[in-house]
Design an enzyme around this catalytic site. Structure first.
Site, PDB file in Angstrom:
ATOM      1  N   HIS A 107       0.494  -0.890  -0.215  1.00 47.85           N
ATOM      2  CA  HIS A 107      -0.183   0.234  -0.530  1.00 47.85           C
ATOM      3  C   HIS A 107       1.567   0.813   0.020  1.00 47.85           C
ATOM      4  O   HIS A 107       0.655   2.424  -1.127  1.00 47.85           O
ATOM      5  CB  HIS A 107      -1.006   0.121   1.102  1.00 47.85           C
ATOM      6  CG  HIS A 107      -1.704  -0.655   1.281  1.00 47.85           C
ATOM      7  ND1 HIS A 107      -3.029  -0.407   0.414  1.00 47.85           N
ATOM      8  CD2 HIS A 107      -2.807  -1.751   1.897  1.00 47.85           C
ATOM      9  CE1 HIS A 107      -4.339  -1.383   0.790  1.00 47.85           C
ATOM     10  NE2 HIS A 107      -3.943  -2.424   1.727  1.00 47.85           N
TER      11      HIS A 107
ATOM     12  N   ASP B 197      -7.580  -2.314  -1.730  1.00 41.95           N
ATOM     13  CA  ASP B 197      -8.476  -3.049  -0.306  1.00 41.95           C
ATOM     14  C   ASP B 197     -10.206  -2.162  -1.247  1.00 41.95           C
ATOM     15  O   ASP B 197     -10.331  -1.447  -1.159  1.00 41.95           O
ATOM     16  CB  ASP B 197      -8.335  -2.818   1.264  1.00 41.95           C
ATOM     17  CG  ASP B 197      -7.170  -3.022   1.324  1.00 41.95           C
ATOM     18  OD1 ASP B 197      -6.530  -4.409   0.750  1.00 41.95           O
ATOM     19  OD2 ASP B 197      -6.282  -2.505   2.591  1.00 41.95           O
TER      20      ASP B 197
ATOM     21  N   GLU C 248      -6.685 -11.914   2.926  1.00 41.62           N
ATOM     22  CA  GLU C 248      -7.496 -11.296   3.236  1.00 41.62           C
ATOM     23  C   GLU C 248      -8.272 -11.591   1.501  1.00 41.62           C
ATOM     24  O   GLU C 248      -7.789 -10.596   0.829  1.00 41.62           O
ATOM     25  CB  GLU C 248      -6.766  -9.838   3.383  1.00 41.62           C
ATOM     26  CG  GLU C 248      -5.841  -9.935   4.809  1.00 41.62           C
ATOM     27  CD  GLU C 248      -5.395  -8.429   5.060  1.00 41.62           C
ATOM     28  OE1 GLU C 248      -5.176  -7.230   4.236  1.00 41.62           O
ATOM     29  OE2 GLU C 248      -4.621  -7.891   5.563  1.00 41.62           O
TER      30      GLU C 248
ATOM     31  N   HIS D 174      -8.252  -7.736   0.162  1.00 43.73           N
ATOM     32  CA  HIS D 174      -6.745  -7.656  -0.748  1.00 43.73           C
ATOM     33  C   HIS D 174      -5.942  -7.754  -1.972  1.00 43.73           C
ATOM     34  O   HIS D 174      -5.905  -8.566  -2.093  1.00 43.73           O
ATOM     35  CB  HIS D 174      -5.758  -7.708   0.417  1.00 43.73           C
ATOM     36  CG  HIS D 174      -4.107  -7.114   0.119  1.00 43.73           C
ATOM     37  ND1 HIS D 174      -3.478  -6.029   0.900  1.00 43.73           N
ATOM     38  CD2 HIS D 174      -2.878  -7.480  -0.440  1.00 43.73           C
ATOM     39  CE1 HIS D 174      -2.357  -5.093   0.406  1.00 43.73           C
ATOM     40  NE2 HIS D 174      -1.951  -6.312   0.023  1.00 43.73           N
TER      41      HIS D 174
END
Length: 204
Positions: A113, A120, A184, A187
């Site tokens: 990120h 996300d 996740e 993500h």
């Protein structure tokens, strides 16, 4: 090898980083720009968070277009995009030394990120309704992990409609050049993480 960094203040006018606020098929619902996150308060201060590296932004636009083709009127709801290293350190301090540390990249390595190369994201329908994906964003449980989905489905903890929505999201993102991670469902990264860390600027 130490990461090559750039200050957030310099990124705001840098040609390699672009705003995704007006991107068609995208709604920004940036959770770290609000108190709706696992920390429980706003982390971004005056930074609105709606930036990505232009490569990731281009791929995100493509993913939104693919979703529109599959589900007319649906949009990608972006929960986080470029996350400065200074914010990553705050998240790391909260989880360091706990079982949750596996969900937060060590800022010494650099979160993807923080290069503007990860996003996300979830789905919303034509009525603007955020879709039920089985867990909330930043859920630190097995139920949030793509690697565990079949087991969660068999155990009755994840429903078939929830799984189908995850698969739809994943298919749109993958067709646009993103890849997900095992832990996740929300993500996605725009390139190989090793390549990103070796070749791109980390935003501080």
């Amino acid at each position: 090898m130490p990461l090559t960094t750039i200050q957030l203040e310099d990124v705001l006018n840098h040609p390699e980083y672009i705003s995704i606020h007006q991107m068609p098929g995208i709604l920004l619902d940036l959770r770290y720009a609000s108190a709706d996150n696992f920390i429980g308060h706003k982390l971004y201060g005056d930074f609105d968070g709606g930036l990505l590296h232009r490569q990731a932004a281009s791929q995100l636009a493509r993913a939104a277009s693919i979703l529109q083709e599959e589900r007319p009127g649906w949009r990608l709801r972006v929960l986080d995009a470029l996350r400065p290293g200074r914010v990553q350190r705050l998240l790391w301090e909260r989880v360091k030394g706990t079982p949750q540390h596996i969900y937060v990249a060590d800022p010494a390595r650099g979160s993807i990120h923080s290069f503007g190369m990860a996003v996300d994201v979830t789905l919303e329908d034509e009525h603007g309704q955020e879709q039920d994906m089985g867990t909330r964003f930043d859920d630190f449980s097995l139920l949030a992990q793509p690697a565990q989905e079949r087991q969660m489905l068999q155990a009755g903890l994840l429903t078939q409609p929830q799984l189908q929505r995850r698969l739809l999201l994943r298919a749109c993102m993958q067709q646009a050049g993103f890849h997900g991670i095992a832990s996740e469902w929300w993500h996605f990264e725009a390139a190989d993480s090793g390549w990103i860390r070796a070749n791109m600027l980390l935003v501080e």
